[in-house]
Structure formats: C-alpha cells, structure tokens
Scaffold this active site. Structure first.
Site, PDB file in Angstrom:
ATOM      1  N   GLU A   1       4.625   4.246  -0.230  1.00  0.00           N
ATOM      2  CA  GLU A   1       2.962   3.951  -0.687  1.00  0.00           C
ATOM      3  C   GLU A   1       1.797   4.186   0.714  1.00  0.00           C
ATOM      4  O   GLU A   1       1.015   3.528   1.003  1.00  0.00           O
ATOM      5  CB  GLU A   1       3.102   2.324  -0.853  1.00  0.00           C
ATOM      6  CG  GLU A   1       4.168   1.961  -1.237  1.00  0.00           C
ATOM      7  CD  GLU A   1       4.103   0.218  -1.837  1.00  0.00           C
ATOM      8  OE1 GLU A   1       3.204  -0.160  -1.481  1.00  0.00           O
ATOM      9  OE2 GLU A   1       5.703  -0.295  -2.149  1.00  0.00           O
TER      10      GLU A   1
ATOM     11  N   ASP B   1      -0.582   4.985   2.781  1.00  0.00           N
ATOM     12  CA  ASP B   1      -2.755   4.892   3.067  1.00  0.00           C
ATOM     13  C   ASP B   1      -2.601   4.731   4.895  1.00  0.00           C
ATOM     14  O   ASP B   1      -2.011   3.505   5.311  1.00  0.00           O
ATOM     15  CB  ASP B   1      -2.869   4.980   1.940  1.00  0.00           C
ATOM     16  CG  ASP B   1      -2.662   2.563   2.552  1.00  0.00           C
ATOM     17  OD1 ASP B   1      -2.385   2.334   3.380  1.00  0.00           O
ATOM     18  OD2 ASP B   1      -2.665   1.935   0.979  1.00  0.00           O
TER      19      ASP B   1
ATOM     20  N   ASN C   1      12.321  -1.558  -0.071  1.00  0.00           N
ATOM     21  CA  ASN C   1      11.516  -1.061  -0.198  1.00  0.00           C
ATOM     22  C   ASN C   1      10.658  -2.430   0.906  1.00  0.00           C
ATOM     23  O   ASN C   1      10.690  -3.497   0.192  1.00  0.00           O
ATOM     24  CB  ASN C   1      11.035  -0.708  -0.623  1.00  0.00           C
ATOM     25  CG  ASN C   1       9.108  -0.083  -0.827  1.00  0.00           C
ATOM     26  OD1 ASN C   1       9.019   1.059  -0.794  1.00  0.00           O
ATOM     27  ND2 ASN C   1       7.943  -0.927  -0.926  1.00  0.00           N
TER      28      ASN C   1
ATOM     29  N   GLU D   1      10.282  -6.354   0.248  1.00  0.00           N
ATOM     30  CA  GLU D   1       9.378  -7.382   0.853  1.00  0.00           C
ATOM     31  C   GLU D   1      10.966  -8.670   1.035  1.00  0.00           C
ATOM     32  O   GLU D   1       9.845  -9.334   0.699  1.00  0.00           O
ATOM     33  CB  GLU D   1       7.996  -7.297   0.647  1.00  0.00           C
ATOM     34  CG  GLU D   1       7.274  -5.821   0.159  1.00  0.00           C
ATOM     35  CD  GLU D   1       5.843  -6.322  -0.167  1.00  0.00           C
ATOM     36  OE1 GLU D   1       5.423  -7.367  -0.151  1.00  0.00           O
ATOM     37  OE2 GLU D   1       5.724  -5.080  -0.312  1.00  0.00           O
TER      38      GLU D   1
ATOM     39  N   HIS E   1       1.859   1.475   4.583  1.00  0.00           N
ATOM     40  CA  HIS E   1       0.108   1.487   4.728  1.00  0.00           C
ATOM     41  C   HIS E   1      -0.035   0.780   5.949  1.00  0.00           C
ATOM     42  O   HIS E   1       0.127   0.338   6.824  1.00  0.00           O
ATOM     43  CB  HIS E   1      -0.081   0.352   3.846  1.00  0.00           C
ATOM     44  CG  HIS E   1       0.787   0.061   2.575  1.00  0.00           C
ATOM     45  ND1 HIS E   1      -0.439   0.793   1.910  1.00  0.00           N
ATOM     46  CD2 HIS E   1       1.838  -0.896   1.895  1.00  0.00           C
ATOM     47  CE1 HIS E   1       0.790   0.611   0.408  1.00  0.00           C
ATOM     48  NE2 HIS E   1       1.428  -0.329   0.577  1.00  0.00           N
TER      49      HIS E   1
END
Length: 464
Positions: free
Chosen positions: A271, A273, A207, A166, A243
């Site tokens: 990651e 979801d 990432n 990030e 996400h």
C-alpha cells in the site's frame, strides 16, 4: 504487462535513484537525466523485467474517470481492489453475499491483462454491524464461512489474498478486535487454514502497517510468522503496507524484508505512499523521490520481495489528506496526472544503469552545540547502495531566520533558503556501507531540517 505471479530467486544489482524532471504547478524547476529505457517502458514492464510486479490499488468511484483508467490500465502490471472486497461490501448481511462491486475491478484488471491482489478477508474495520452481534460460540464458523465463500468465488483469478489485516497494536500486542475477543489468538491461523482450503494456489498474506522497520510491532509479526511456519500453518507472505512519511523511511527496511524472507515467506510492499507536509516544494519533491527510489531498491535487493503496489497512483484520489490534515502529495502522479519526480525515481530504480542524483545515500543531521543566536551541526552521509558511490550532495531548506556561514569537509552553495553541500573531493567516494561527515555553523534557531535529502552520483567539488 505482467500477467502471472512473479518468478522467485532473481537477485538484482545496479539500482538507480531519482531522475528529476521540471516540476509543474509553479514549483522551482529541477532537471536531470534518467535512463532511456525508463522513458519508454512502463513501471509494470520495468518491474516485470526484474521478476517483480508494480501495481496500484483502485476503488470503484474513480473508474468513471477515463483519464484515470487509461493510465491505470496501461502503466501497471497488478491491481489491488482497495475497498470492495472487504466484509461490509461482500457480506453485508449474514449469509447474503454480493461481489458486484469487486467484480467490476477484477473484470477491468483481467481485460487489461493485469494480476489482482485480494484485499482483505478478515479485518477489524469496515465490518457490517451484524458481525459484532454474532455469539462467541458461532463467530469462528461465521468467519470460516465468509472466507470460504469469498475465496471460492474468486478462485483461480487472484495471485494473493490479504487474509488477515492489522491484527497487532504498535507495542506488539494483539489488537482487541471482535475476532480476538470472541475467538482468541487462534483466529489468525484458522483464517489462513480456511483460505488455503478454498484456493490451494493463491498466495496467502498477513498484511499490516508500521511493520516496515524493525520494532515491537514487526517483531510480533515476525514471531507469529515464525511460529506459523513451524506449525505448518499455510502462510505464504507478509504485506508491509508502507504508508510512509518523506524523510522517515525506516533505515532497517531492507534488513526487515530480508529477515522475513529468511523465514521462507515472500514479502510485498502492498500500500505504498510517501506523504509530505503541504505545500509541495522542489526540495520536498526531491526528498520524496529519493525515498521512493530507496524503497524500490530495498525490495529489489531481496529476491523474495515479489512486488510493490501504490495505494492508488495519483494525488487526485489519495486517502492521505482526509486522514492526515495538512499532509498529502503522497503519490508519483499529481492531481492533474502529471508525473512527479517520484515517478522517475521509481523508474530509474527499476531500470539498470549508473547512479543518478537523488538516492543511494542517506544524510543524518544532529546539532552538536548551540548558543544564543547560533549553533553548529554535523551531518553523516552514508552509502546505503549495493555498490560504491562516487560523489554526493546533501540538500535541505533552512527555516525562517536561519543561515549557514561556514562549512567544513564539504562545499556549500545556497539559493535563498535552499542549501546544497557537496563532497569536498577527498571524501566523495564511499564504499558499500561507508560513511563520512561534514559540519556547518549556522545562525538563527537550531531547527532540525525536515526535508534533508542525499543524492549520489554527483560530481565532486573542491571547497572554494
């Protein structure tokens, strides 16, 4: 179960989408079939057959939940250490390292024959306070030492490291982290060099979130990776956190994965979801399932998309409700460990067979006119599958006070506020990239649906 880094270069075809099962917790039942193989194989096994991994993140507090760990240890081929490899845990004070908590997760994964992703070495968040106090002239050495110590500790036991996490803002500018401020732009490249020196075999990843679709942030990451490859900086992969929000999976996801792969790096969805506005409904579950299937299909369509990791697998331990009030139900298992429609969509997408309802097409809604008490709208149905589709159906939920009284180029059925429009027969077959439209006249406010979903492989029906 998957035990080794996935082989490259195997392109997959014939992907499936959602196969819905009877919903629990008092939701309306929606049923369908899915391939028998997907009934017996785990997600990890289905992914391994495609040369990928399918995994889950986990965190130490939930490891005392035996029901949770039983599924964690049997369903997935890969594990990510969700928190306890981060700097605040591994070097809580300068020069004092502690891997006790991280080792608990790695040991569990190894005992289950699962591969492990390391997450994360350099991040602006979850830093111990002492890092902020390191003089600018010393921070590069401190960062290198931290990376070297941690990567060396786990050398040979991890398949990937998220080296830097990030580092970009939404507009593509560099985040003003302590590393950016005190070291400058070079800190990311220096972090990758230190990681490679400590473990020549682990794949090294950058990432980030909100880089799944093409836009300013992903463009900035793309240019960085392109530059690193040209300079010989040792970067092996890009992690797209994914996400996501139900109904808002980026249309450019597959294209974006491919453009990074074309730079000569692997891509992983690290990651995943897909959250929804609560409470759950059958329509929202169907939308979410379609989206999970589409994400898996996008990864499988690019040979260098090497794997997918859920950000934990059950709503019981999801991070979403604590960060996004009013949203949740983001994962393929509910809080009682029941498999949701999303689970079967993932399994179907990973397993070869004929298209099943719940995926391979997208529906885009736009209001074309409005007046006091009514409106007209047009919906574009597009085949985003890798093969032609025959038959489609679009579902959505009408808002309070809305109704539909006329449809053209489609066949309408309604159950209360739940609406389905199927193809009209003559427009049911769509080639790869093909599209068609239908329109409808509605009464009430011209609200845009938030849960519109498209399912292919549906039988065509001629309008009555």
């Amino acid at each position: 179960m998957f035990r080794h880094p996935p082989p490259r270069g195997r392109r997959t075809v014939g992907l499936l989408a959602t196969a819905l099962v009877t919903l629990s917790a008092g939701l309306t039942a929606v049923a369908s079939t899915h391939p028998a193989h997907a009934d017996t194989a785990t997600l990890g096994e289905l992914a391994e057959a495609k040369g990928r991994y399918f995994g889950s993140a986990t965190d130490n507090p939930e490891l005392s939940d035996t029901r949770y760990t039983r599924i964690l240890g049997s369903e997935f081929g890969q594990i990510t250490v969700g928190n306890t490899m981060k700097w605040q845990y591994t070097e809580p004070s300068r020069g004092r390292f502690d891997y006790t908590a991280a080792e608990e997760v790695v040991d569990l994964a190894e005992s289950n024959g699962q591969s492990v992703r390391g997450h994360t070495l350099v991040w602006h968040n979850q830093l111990p306070s002492w890092v902020d106090d390191v003089p600018a002239g010393e921070l590069l050495g401190v960062m290198r030492n931290h990376i070297t110590h941690e990567v060396d500790h786990f050398e040979g036991r991890l398949i990937h490291w998220d080296v830097v996490n990030e580092a970009f803002e939404e507009d593509g500018s560099r985040r003003r982290s302590v590393f950016q401020q005190k070291i400058g732009d070079s800190y990311i490249a220096e972090a990758f060099k230190a990681a490679r020196a400590a473990d020549p075999d682990a794949k090294l990843y950058y990432n980030d979130y909100n880089i799944e679709g093409i836009g300013p942030k992903s463009d900035a990451v793309y240019e960085m990776v392109k530059s690193f490859k040209a300079q010989g900086v040792p970067i092996d992969g890009v992690g797209m956190q994914a996400h996501l929000i139900a109904g808002q999976v980026p249309a450019s996801l597959r294209q974006n994965i491919r453009r990074f792969a074309d730079l000569g790096v692997d891509v992983a969805l690290t990651e995943l979801d897909i959250r929804m506005t609560l409470p759950r409904t059958a329509a929202k579950d169907a939308r979410q399932a379609t989206d999970y299937g589409a994400v898996v299909e996008a990864c499988l369509a690019v040979s260098r998309c090497v794997g997918i990791t859920l950000w934990d697998y059950t709503d019981k331990y999801s991070w979403v409700p604590s960060v996004f009030p009013g949203q949740g139900a983001a994962l393929p298992w509910d809080e009682n460990f029941a498999k949701k429609p999303a689970y079967h969509a993932i399994a179907a997408a990973l397993d070869d067979g004929s298209p099943t309802p719940g995926g391979n097409c997208t529906a885009t809604h736009r209001v074309t006119s409005r007046w006091q008490g009514g409106f007209t709208a047009e919906v574009t149905v597009e085949n985003d599958h890798t093969a032609p589709i025959t038959g489609w159906a679009v579902t959505w939920t009408l808002s309070d006070g809305q109704s539909v009284d006329h449809v053209w180029n489609g066949a309408l059925t309604a159950d209360g506020q739940n609406v389905t429009v199927r193809d009209a027969g003559y427009n049911g077959t769509l080639g790869v990239g093909g599209s068609t439209t239908f329109g409808f006249r509605g009464q009430g406010a011209a609200d845009v649906p938030t849960d519109m979903a498209c399912a292919s492989g549906q039988p065509s029906r001629t309008p009555a």
